[in-house]
Write a protein that holds these residues in place. Structure first.
Motif, PDB file in Angstrom:
ATOM      1  N   ARG A  18       6.716 -18.903   8.305  1.00  0.00           N
ATOM      2  CA  ARG A  18       5.676 -18.605   7.169  1.00  0.00           C
ATOM      3  C   ARG A  18       4.010 -18.516   7.854  1.00  0.00           C
ATOM      4  NH1 ARG A  18       6.244 -23.293   2.927  1.00  0.00           N
ATOM      5  NH2 ARG A  18       4.908 -21.805   1.960  1.00  0.00           N
ATOM      6  N   VAL A  19       3.556 -17.441   7.570  1.00  0.00           N
ATOM      7  CA  VAL A  19       2.175 -17.304   8.220  1.00  0.00           C
ATOM      8  C   VAL A  19       1.316 -16.925   7.028  1.00  0.00           C
ATOM      9  CG1 VAL A  19       0.907 -15.967   9.870  1.00  0.00           C
ATOM     10  CG2 VAL A  19       3.265 -16.544  10.360  1.00  0.00           C
ATOM     11  N   PHE A  42       2.606  -8.727  13.286  1.00  0.00           N
ATOM     12  CA  PHE A  42       3.872  -9.816  12.928  1.00  0.00           C
ATOM     13  C   PHE A  42       4.860  -9.159  12.553  1.00  0.00           C
ATOM     14  CE2 PHE A  42       0.133 -12.441  12.094  1.00  0.00           C
ATOM     15  CZ  PHE A  42       0.450 -13.610  12.489  1.00  0.00           C
ATOM     16  N   ALA A  43       5.027  -7.807  11.845  1.00  0.00           N
ATOM     17  CA  ALA A  43       6.261  -7.246  11.628  1.00  0.00           C
ATOM     18  C   ALA A  43       7.021  -6.896  12.862  1.00  0.00           C
ATOM     19  CB  ALA A  43       5.999  -6.093  10.588  1.00  0.00           C
ATOM     20  N   ASP A  44       6.075  -6.495  14.005  1.00  0.00           N
ATOM     21  CA  ASP A  44       6.833  -6.193  15.302  1.00  0.00           C
ATOM     22  C   ASP A  44       7.599  -7.491  15.995  1.00  0.00           C
ATOM     23  OD1 ASP A  44       5.767  -3.463  15.055  1.00  0.00           O
ATOM     24  OD2 ASP A  44       4.235  -4.014  16.404  1.00  0.00           O
ATOM     25  N   ASN A  50       1.499 -13.225   4.966  1.00  0.00           N
ATOM     26  CA  ASN A  50       0.758 -13.191   3.654  1.00  0.00           C
ATOM     27  C   ASN A  50      -0.678 -12.783   4.264  1.00  0.00           C
ATOM     28  OD1 ASN A  50       0.243 -13.006   1.040  1.00  0.00           O
ATOM     29  ND2 ASN A  50      -0.828 -14.896   1.156  1.00  0.00           N
ATOM     30  N   VAL A  51      -1.250 -11.885   3.828  1.00  0.00           N
ATOM     31  CA  VAL A  51      -2.661 -11.569   4.247  1.00  0.00           C
ATOM     32  C   VAL A  51      -3.742 -11.505   3.011  1.00  0.00           C
ATOM     33  CG1 VAL A  51      -4.260 -10.067   5.444  1.00  0.00           C
ATOM     34  CG2 VAL A  51      -1.898 -10.162   6.011  1.00  0.00           C
ATOM     35  N   CYS A  52      -4.830 -12.368   3.078  1.00  0.00           N
ATOM     36  CA  CYS A  52      -5.859 -12.441   2.132  1.00  0.00           C
ATOM     37  C   CYS A  52      -7.233 -11.870   2.874  1.00  0.00           C
ATOM     38  CB  CYS A  52      -6.056 -13.922   1.748  1.00  0.00           C
ATOM     39  SG  CYS A  52      -7.398 -14.030   0.727  1.00  0.00           S
ATOM     40  N   ALA A  70       0.910 -24.420   2.914  1.00  0.00           N
ATOM     41  CA  ALA A  70       1.404 -25.091   3.822  1.00  0.00           C
ATOM     42  C   ALA A  70       2.144 -24.203   4.731  1.00  0.00           C
ATOM     43  CB  ALA A  70       2.472 -26.052   3.365  1.00  0.00           C
ATOM     44  N   PRO A  71       1.761 -23.220   5.398  1.00  0.00           N
ATOM     45  CA  PRO A  71       2.476 -22.140   6.405  1.00  0.00           C
ATOM     46  C   PRO A  71       2.746 -22.871   7.887  1.00  0.00           C
ATOM     47  CG  PRO A  71       0.200 -21.741   6.413  1.00  0.00           C
ATOM     48  CD  PRO A  71       0.150 -22.777   5.333  1.00  0.00           C
TER      49      PRO A  71
END
Length: 305
Positions: A18-19, A42-44, A50-52, A70-71
């Motif tokens: 979880r990132v 990250f996909a690689d 999850n990007v903010c 809580a990542p």
């Protein structure tokens, strides 16, 4: 950097499921396509992220939500001040923090990852990263991992920030206020059990960024700045640009774990680039466990320093 019995040993490579990523695209040094670029990296690695990418005024709220999720890993693509806030929120028991270079100075990211673009730093960290417990400083509940500046020179930071965002009139007002306060109020201080002394300002450097300290040292580097006028300040500024500023005759540097500082009024300060106002009597201390950081091996880091 320091370790603990509960922290993974050097060489441990954590795996993240979880990132959360907080990217300050309003900083001026982070491209608008940074969120998508981060997701692709990250996909690689087969890790969803999850990007903010908030507006400047929403940065703190976005950071708080990311920590509360809580990542396993919190990636901060912003300046040293935002990295400081993230570490303060996470603490030694919260998510691992990866502070990527996305600000003006980027002292912390460069110390941890070397002077390389954030995309390269993130890729190497995910491939070869090691979880490390980092030490730093603490004052009145605020943590810092790069440096703390106490005294009238800290008053220039608000003017700098206003100028950075194009608010010229506000920058001018703040600069005039800083100039009026400069050289008008000296600090009294005691480092550990040493005698009481005076200085125009004090700078506390953390082990990860201090040239005088090893990463493993459990202390801060304390530098007293004894500038007595504009000429001294100008000379110190030139020395900071062209050589080690500790060589300047206006600087006296030593190690300490606890500093007691007091003044006739509240003390302006800058912690990792962020302005705060401290009490007239305060303490600065070394904290061996500020946060867990995703670092890279020293030999890899040194390749681009």
């Amino acid at each position: 950097m320091t370790g603990s019995a509960d922290a993974p040993a050097r060489g441990t490579r954590p795996r993240f499921r979880r990132v959360e990523v907080v990217a300050n695209v309003a900083s001026g040094s982070v491209d608008a396509d940074a969120p998508q670029a981060a997701k692709k990296i990250f996909a690689d690695f087969g890790v969803p992220a999850n990007v903010c990418a908030p507006a400047t005024e929403e940065l703190g709220e976005c950071l708080r939500r990311a920590v509360d999720a809580a990542p396993d890993l919190l990636v901060v693509l912003a300046g040293d001040g935002t990295a400081r806030a993230a570490a303060e929120m996470c603490g030694p028991d919260g998510p691992v923090v990866a502070p990527l270079p996305g600000g003006t100075m980027n002292m912390l990211p460069h110390a941890i990852y070397g002077a390389r673009p954030w995309q390269d730093a993130l890729t190497i960290a995910l491939d070869q990263g090691e979880e490390r417990l980092i030490g730093g400083g603490e004052v009145e509940g605020h943590k810092f991992m790069v440096a703390a500046i106490l005294g009238s020179p800290a008053l220039w930071a608000p003017a700098r920030e206003a100028a950075r965002y194009g608010r010229r009139r506000l920058a001018w007002v703040r600069a005039r206020r800083a100039l009026r306060r400069a050289f008008t109020g000296r600090l009294r201080y005691i480092l550990d059990s040493a005698p009481r002394e005076k200085a125009e300002a004090l700078v506390f450097m953390c082990p990860v960024t201090s040239r005088a300290l090893a990463d493993e040292e459990r202390a801060l580097e304390a530098a007293a700045l004894n500038v007595r006028g504009a000429a001294d300040a100008f000379r110190l500024g030139i020395n900071a640009l062209v050589r080690d500023w500790r060589d300047d005759p206006a600087v006296e540097s030593r190690r300490c774990q606890l500093a007691r500082v007091w003044s006739a009024r509240s003390i302006p300060a800058v912690l990792d680039g962020e302005s705060v106002r401290l009490k007239s009597l305060t303490e600065v201390r070394y904290d061996p466990a500020v946060a867990r950081i995703l670092s890279i091996p020293p030999d890899v880091r040194a390749g681009d320093m």
